[in-house]
Design a protein around this motif. Structure first.
Motif, short mmCIF file in Angstrom:
data_model
loop_
_atom_site.label_atom_id
_atom_site.label_comp_id
_atom_site.label_asym_id
_atom_site.label_seq_id
_atom_site.Cartn_x
_atom_site.Cartn_y
_atom_site.Cartn_z
N PHE A 42 -7.13 -1.13 9.57
CA PHE A 42 -6.17 -2.61 9.46
C PHE A 42 -6.16 -3.26 10.46
O PHE A 42 -6.21 -5.33 10.23
CB PHE A 42 -5.19 -2.90 8.74
CG PHE A 42 -5.03 -1.72 7.33
CD1 PHE A 42 -5.77 -3.03 6.00
CD2 PHE A 42 -5.52 -0.80 6.88
CE1 PHE A 42 -6.11 -2.33 4.98
CE2 PHE A 42 -5.86 -0.37 5.81
CZ PHE A 42 -5.70 -1.25 4.74
N ARG A 71 -5.17 -8.16 -2.83
CA ARG A 71 -4.64 -9.39 -2.33
C ARG A 71 -4.69 -10.97 -2.84
O ARG A 71 -4.59 -10.92 -3.40
CB ARG A 71 -4.74 -8.89 -0.95
CG ARG A 71 -3.17 -8.95 0.14
CD ARG A 71 -3.06 -9.45 1.13
NE ARG A 71 -1.71 -9.89 1.09
CZ ARG A 71 -1.75 -10.70 1.86
NH1 ARG A 71 -2.46 -11.49 2.29
NH2 ARG A 71 0.08 -11.77 1.60
N ILE A 122 -6.87 2.55 -3.34
CA ILE A 122 -6.90 1.67 -1.30
C ILE A 122 -7.16 2.84 -0.49
O ILE A 122 -8.09 3.00 0.38
CB ILE A 122 -5.89 1.05 -1.01
CG1 ILE A 122 -5.89 -0.24 -1.11
CG2 ILE A 122 -6.52 0.69 0.67
CD1 ILE A 122 -4.14 -1.56 -1.64
N THR A 123 -6.61 3.52 -0.62
CA THR A 123 -6.37 4.41 0.90
C THR A 123 -7.27 5.98 0.58
O THR A 123 -8.00 6.64 1.42
CB THR A 123 -4.32 5.64 -0.10
OG1 THR A 123 -4.52 6.33 -0.64
CG2 THR A 123 -3.48 4.69 0.73
N PRO A 140 -11.22 0.65 2.68
CA PRO A 140 -10.14 0.58 2.42
C PRO A 140 -9.64 -0.98 3.04
O PRO A 140 -8.32 -1.15 2.08
CB PRO A 140 -9.29 1.58 3.60
CG PRO A 140 -10.14 2.88 3.95
CD PRO A 140 -11.07 1.63 2.92
N PRO A 166 -0.37 -4.57 6.70
CA PRO A 166 -0.13 -4.42 5.23
C PRO A 166 1.10 -4.08 4.94
O PRO A 166 2.03 -3.65 5.87
CB PRO A 166 -1.17 -4.02 5.40
CG PRO A 166 -1.76 -3.55 5.83
CD PRO A 166 -1.81 -3.43 7.13
N ILE A 198 0.69 -1.37 -0.06
CA ILE A 198 -0.24 -0.07 0.13
C ILE A 198 0.76 1.27 0.14
O ILE A 198 1.68 1.28 0.45
CB ILE A 198 -0.54 -0.07 1.65
CG1 ILE A 198 -2.11 -1.35 1.58
CG2 ILE A 198 -2.09 1.15 1.37
CD1 ILE A 198 -2.54 -1.50 2.46
N TYR A 250 -8.38 -3.15 -0.05
CA TYR A 250 -6.76 -4.38 0.16
C TYR A 250 -6.59 -5.57 0.14
O TYR A 250 -6.29 -6.29 -1.08
CB TYR A 250 -6.20 -3.69 1.17
CG TYR A 250 -5.39 -4.29 2.16
CD1 TYR A 250 -3.74 -4.38 1.03
CD2 TYR A 250 -5.00 -5.24 3.87
CE1 TYR A 250 -2.71 -5.01 1.28
CE2 TYR A 250 -3.83 -6.36 3.12
CZ TYR A 250 -2.65 -6.39 2.52
OH TYR A 250 -1.68 -7.05 3.42
#
Ligand code: C5P
Length: 233
Positions: free
Chosen positions: A24, A227, A213-214, A219, A29, A7, A223
């Motif tokens: 998260f 993945r 993502i951000t 988010p 990550p 990220i 993410y």
């Protein structure tokens, strides 16, 4: 190191970055710290993220005389960065000095990858300002070969350039690729893009994903989706 999603934490300061990552939970990550965050939050940002269990790609793109790069790389290696980078345009003496600087007393070192030509450099700029007569692809591949001959581990490139780099330098030479977007997602200022699944097919070793993502409404889901798509889970 295994293939993964990195990220791009392009935040203005430490608090914004830590707030973002706190979402998260137990997930840690792999993160990229670029110049903006490093210049505002300093080396302590790297130490803190390492202490929290993140792997860190320190995207500072060094380019200076060999001695300066060697000593600066030594500092970055001591911070515990997992991947560092530099501009291949600095030449093989600079790249070899960088490897020396990165190598710790126990022989370990962060991975070192090279920027060949920035993806923002157009063929016109290459010819008219940098005075390089070769095509963009020939230049990128030639810089990648210099990086490999200097002992580097790979290059930063568009996913679309990964096959040419792998053909010239071998499968083990890493392609770390920004320019990743979900199908139908906002392209923003990127131009040579691929989806996470396409990046996998093209041979990327790591995809670097920032705004998809951000700036996502969720988010963590974005993410996990990246993945899943990239690693084929
Ligand atoms: O938000 P986005 O996914 O476009 O972020 C991509 C990240 O990768 C940014 O941090 C950008 O600076 C970086 N990068 C890039 N192209 C390169 C080298 C680095 O987009 N050639």
């Amino acid at each position: 190191m295994n293939k993964d999603v990195i990220i791009a934490c392009d935040f203005a300061g430490k608090n914004e970055c830590l707030d973002f990552l706190s979402g998260f939970g137990a997930e840690r990550p792999f993160v990229k710290i670029g110049m903006e965050l490093y210049y505002s939050a300093g080396p302590d940002m790297v130490r803190q993220l390492k202490e929290r269990g993140h792997k860190v790609f320190l995207d500072l793109k060094l380019h200076d005389i060999p001695n300066t790069v060697k000593k600066s790389m030594h500092v970055l290696s001591e911070l515990g960065a997992d991947i560092c980078n530099l501009h291949a345009a600095g030449g093989s003496a600079m790249m070899k000095a960088a490897i020396e600087g990165l190598t710790r007393p126990d022989g370990s070192r962060p991975l070192l990858i090279a920027v060949t030509q920035l993806t923002s450099t157009s063929p016109e700029t290459l010819k008219n300002e940098l005075l390089i007569e070769e095509t963009m692809e020939n230049t990128v591949v030639s810089y990648a070969k210099n990086a490999m001959a200097s002992g580097l581990d790979g290059v930063v490139c568009s996913p679309l350039e990964a096959p040419a780099i792998k053909a010239a330098c071998g499968e083990k030479f890493m392609a770390v690729t920004p320019g990743v977007r979900f199908a139908g997602g906002d392209v923003g200022d990127q131009s040579r893009i691929a989806t996470p699944a396409r990046a996998r097919e093209l041979g990327s070793d790591f995809i670097v994903v920032g705004r998809p993502i951000t700036a996502a409404a969720d988010p963590v889901s974005a993410y996990l989706q990246a993945r899943k798509d990239f690693l084929g889970l």
